[in-house]
Design a protein around this motif. Structure first.
Motif, PDB file in Angstrom:
ATOM      1  N   ILE A  86      -1.468 -23.493 -13.123  1.00 29.24           N
ATOM      2  CA  ILE A  86      -1.871 -22.683 -14.269  1.00 29.24           C
ATOM      3  C   ILE A  86      -1.532 -23.388 -15.568  1.00 29.24           C
ATOM      4  N   ARG A  87      -0.346 -23.994 -15.633  1.00 27.24           N
ATOM      5  CA  ARG A  87       0.041 -24.707 -16.851  1.00 27.24           C
ATOM      6  C   ARG A  87      -0.932 -25.850 -17.157  1.00 27.24           C
ATOM      7  N   GLN A  88      -1.332 -26.598 -16.124  1.00 30.15           N
ATOM      8  CA  GLN A  88      -2.253 -27.718 -16.328  1.00 30.15           C
ATOM      9  C   GLN A  88      -3.621 -27.236 -16.791  1.00 30.15           C
ATOM     10  N   VAL A  89      -4.077 -26.111 -16.240  1.00 32.48           N
ATOM     11  CA  VAL A  89      -5.378 -25.567 -16.635  1.00 32.48           C
ATOM     12  C   VAL A  89      -5.339 -25.125 -18.095  1.00 32.48           C
ATOM     13  N   VAL A  90      -4.291 -24.389 -18.454  1.00 29.49           N
ATOM     14  CA  VAL A  90      -4.177 -23.880 -19.827  1.00 29.49           C
ATOM     15  C   VAL A  90      -4.057 -25.037 -20.810  1.00 29.49           C
ATOM     16  N   ARG A  91      -3.194 -25.989 -20.508  1.00 31.70           N
ATOM     17  CA  ARG A  91      -3.014 -27.118 -21.427  1.00 31.70           C
ATOM     18  C   ARG A  91      -4.271 -27.976 -21.517  1.00 31.70           C
ATOM     19  N   GLY A  92      -4.974 -28.126 -20.396  1.00 34.00           N
ATOM     20  CA  GLY A  92      -6.214 -28.888 -20.416  1.00 34.00           C
ATOM     21  C   GLY A  92      -7.263 -28.224 -21.298  1.00 34.00           C
ATOM     22  N   HIS A  93      -7.343 -26.905 -21.199  1.00 33.67           N
ATOM     23  CA  HIS A  93      -8.313 -26.166 -22.011  1.00 33.67           C
ATOM     24  C   HIS A  93      -7.939 -26.238 -23.491  1.00 33.67           C
ATOM     25  N   ILE A  94      -6.655 -26.127 -23.782  1.00 34.55           N
ATOM     26  CA  ILE A  94      -6.191 -26.230 -25.169  1.00 34.55           C
ATOM     27  C   ILE A  94      -6.543 -27.596 -25.747  1.00 34.55           C
ATOM     28  N   LYS A  95      -6.310 -28.647 -24.978  1.00 35.25           N
ATOM     29  CA  LYS A  95      -6.632 -30.002 -25.457  1.00 35.25           C
ATOM     30  C   LYS A  95      -8.124 -30.152 -25.712  1.00 35.25           C
ATOM     31  N   GLN A  96      -8.914 -29.624 -24.795  1.00 33.33           N
ATOM     32  CA  GLN A  96     -10.367 -29.704 -24.951  1.00 33.33           C
ATOM     33  C   GLN A  96     -10.811 -29.033 -26.246  1.00 33.33           C
ATOM     34  N   ILE A  97     -10.260 -27.866 -26.526  1.00 33.35           N
ATOM     35  CA  ILE A  97     -10.628 -27.120 -27.732  1.00 33.35           C
ATOM     36  C   ILE A  97     -10.164 -27.850 -28.983  1.00 33.35           C
ATOM     37  N   ARG A  98      -8.924 -28.336 -28.966  1.00 36.90           N
ATOM     38  CA  ARG A  98      -8.387 -29.026 -30.141  1.00 36.90           C
ATOM     39  C   ARG A  98      -9.127 -30.328 -30.426  1.00 36.90           C
ATOM     40  N   ASP A  99      -9.613 -30.979 -29.377  1.00 38.38           N
ATOM     41  CA  ASP A  99     -10.331 -32.248 -29.563  1.00 38.38           C
ATOM     42  C   ASP A  99     -11.742 -32.030 -30.089  1.00 38.38           C
ATOM     43  N   ILE A 105     -17.019 -27.594 -35.855  1.00 39.88           N
ATOM     44  CA  ILE A 105     -16.978 -26.680 -37.000  1.00 39.88           C
ATOM     45  C   ILE A 105     -17.473 -27.381 -38.255  1.00 39.88           C
ATOM     46  N   LEU A 106     -17.054 -28.622 -38.464  1.00 38.34           N
ATOM     47  CA  LEU A 106     -17.502 -29.380 -39.638  1.00 38.34           C
ATOM     48  C   LEU A 106     -19.019 -29.560 -39.629  1.00 38.34           C
ATOM     49  N   ALA A 107     -19.570 -29.882 -38.447  1.00 35.72           N
ATOM     50  CA  ALA A 107     -21.020 -30.071 -38.336  1.00 35.72           C
ATOM     51  C   ALA A 107     -21.766 -28.760 -38.594  1.00 35.72           C
ATOM     52  N   LEU A 108     -21.243 -27.659 -38.080  1.00 35.93           N
ATOM     53  CA  LEU A 108     -21.878 -26.357 -38.288  1.00 35.93           C
ATOM     54  C   LEU A 108     -21.778 -25.911 -39.742  1.00 35.93           C
ATOM     55  N   GLN A 109     -20.673 -26.257 -40.395  1.00 42.14           N
ATOM     56  CA  GLN A 109     -20.524 -25.901 -41.805  1.00 42.14           C
ATOM     57  C   GLN A 109     -21.572 -26.589 -42.667  1.00 42.14           C
ATOM     58  N   ASN A 245     -27.444 -18.422 -36.432  1.00 37.33           N
ATOM     59  CA  ASN A 245     -26.361 -17.853 -37.225  1.00 37.33           C
ATOM     60  C   ASN A 245     -25.164 -18.789 -37.126  1.00 37.33           C
ATOM     61  N   TYR A 246     -25.143 -19.805 -37.985  1.00 33.81           N
ATOM     62  CA  TYR A 246     -24.078 -20.802 -37.922  1.00 33.81           C
ATOM     63  C   TYR A 246     -22.730 -20.205 -38.295  1.00 33.81           C
ATOM     64  N   ARG A 247     -22.698 -19.261 -39.210  1.00 35.56           N
ATOM     65  CA  ARG A 247     -21.438 -18.633 -39.600  1.00 35.56           C
ATOM     66  C   ARG A 247     -20.800 -17.923 -38.413  1.00 35.56           C
ATOM     67  N   GLU A 248     -21.628 -17.277 -37.613  1.00 38.12           N
ATOM     68  CA  GLU A 248     -21.127 -16.582 -36.436  1.00 38.12           C
ATOM     69  C   GLU A 248     -20.564 -17.576 -35.428  1.00 38.12           C
ATOM     70  N   LYS A 249     -21.237 -18.706 -35.259  1.00 37.81           N
ATOM     71  CA  LYS A 249     -20.758 -19.732 -34.335  1.00 37.81           C
ATOM     72  C   LYS A 249     -19.441 -20.333 -34.823  1.00 37.81           C
ATOM     73  N   ILE A 250     -19.343 -20.559 -36.131  1.00 38.11           N
ATOM     74  CA  ILE A 250     -18.116 -21.098 -36.708  1.00 38.11           C
ATOM     75  C   ILE A 250     -16.957 -20.141 -36.463  1.00 38.11           C
ATOM     76  N   GLN A 251     -17.202 -18.863 -36.684  1.00 38.94           N
ATOM     77  CA  GLN A 251     -16.152 -17.861 -36.481  1.00 38.94           C
ATOM     78  C   GLN A 251     -15.690 -17.842 -35.031  1.00 38.94           C
ATOM     79  N   SER A 252     -16.635 -17.973 -34.102  1.00 41.06           N
ATOM     80  CA  SER A 252     -16.288 -17.995 -32.682  1.00 41.06           C
ATOM     81  C   SER A 252     -15.402 -19.194 -32.356  1.00 41.06           C
ATOM     82  N   LEU A 253     -15.755 -20.361 -32.891  1.00 38.12           N
ATOM     83  CA  LEU A 253     -14.951 -21.567 -32.644  1.00 38.12           C
ATOM     84  C   LEU A 253     -13.571 -21.448 -33.281  1.00 38.12           C
ATOM     85  N   GLU A 254     -13.511 -20.882 -34.467  1.00 38.13           N
ATOM     86  CA  GLU A 254     -12.220 -20.695 -35.137  1.00 38.13           C
ATOM     87  C   GLU A 254     -11.332 -19.733 -34.359  1.00 38.13           C
TER      88      GLU A 254
END
Length: 266
Positions: A86-99, A105-109, A245-254
């Motif tokens: 579970i720790r590896q899955v959670v940390r892997g997902h966190i890394k994927q999101i942070r990367d 978000i910058l591209a959508l903005q 709706n790019y604003r909606e997508k940005i909010q979801s990513l944030e």
């Protein structure tokens, strides 16, 4: 000789103490979140590996794992995190999101900024004087909204949808919400500087019961607000002025980044 022996004994005990401390540290860091899951077998085997540790997980750890695997089936989970903990899955997902998310978000903005002038124009298409009537129909009470629509923009519309909000008795909180649609094709479109009186059936043929409750029908006053939904505005070729709706997508990513931060202690 005696002093030398004592020095060696002390060093030996020091090494043993260090090893013991390291063993204790490893044991302290290990727990149900570090046990391997069975992801390369059947659904039943995977479920059994989860059930074996579920009672030992904290609510925070359980929430983190459910968040990390949301939307994944077993085959996808095994491909991304084969027999991981579970720790590896959670940390892997966190890394994927942070990367990935900050760049996305910058591209959508940039895309959101590019479409802002069009949205500003569409905001000049307004509805005023909206009123609610409850009419009798074959299916029972039927809510109907009438309003005056004015196109003060430079854009011509063939169709558009509106967010409709109802307030009763002067209350600050809305009583009902719905989405209604305008089709201007029968009047050759809504051209710039033109206006039209529109009629909206709330809830289509049968009507939306949330707009015809006894509280609404017996209210001392009603107020209806209509706001154009930019993504639904179509030009004379029936193509949307706003592609997404790019604003909606940005909010979801944030929000995903915030979740990653929340579970970063796993």
């Amino acid at each position: 000789m005696i002093k030398e022996q004592r020095r060696r004994d002390a060093a030996g005990w020091g090494r043993q103490g260090l090893l013991l401390a390291l063993t204790v540290l490893v044991a302290a860091c290990s727990g149900p979140v570090d046990r391997k899951l069975v992801t390369d077998g059947t659904q039943e085997q995977y479920r059994a590996s989860i059930d074996a540790i579920d009672a030992e997980l904290s609510a925070h750890e359980r929430d983190a794992f459910n968040w990390a695997v949301a939307g994944l089936d077993l085959a996808e989970l095994n491909k991304a995190y084969p027999n991981a903990s579970i720790r590896q899955v959670v940390r892997g997902h966190i890394k994927q999101i942070r990367d990935a998310h900050p760049k996305e978000i910058l591209a959508l903005q940039e895309q959101a900024n590019a479409q802002r002038p069009t949205i500003t124009e569409l905001e000049r298409v307004r509805a005023s004087g909206a009123t609610l009537r409850i009419e009798d129909s074959f299916f029972g009470p039927k809510p109907v909204i009438e309003a005056r629509i004015a196109n003060s923009s430079t854009l011509a519309l063939s169709q558009a949808s509106w967010a409709a909000t109802l307030y009763i008795n002067g209350e600050a909180q809305p009583t009902a919400k719905s989405r209604v649609h305008s089709d201007f094709r029968s009047i050759d479109g809504l051209k710039p500087s033109r206006g039209v009186t529109a009629r909206f059936n709330v809830g289509f043929v049968k009507g939306d019961d949330a707009w015809s409750t006894l509280a609404i029908r017996q209210a001392s006053s009603t107020r209806v607000e209509l706001e154009l939904i930019p993504q639904t505005a179509l030009d004379f070729n029936d193509k949307p002025y706003i592609a997404a709706n790019y604003r909606e997508k940005i909010q979801s990513l944030e929000n995903q980044l915030k979740q990653a931060e929340k579970f970063s202690d796993i």
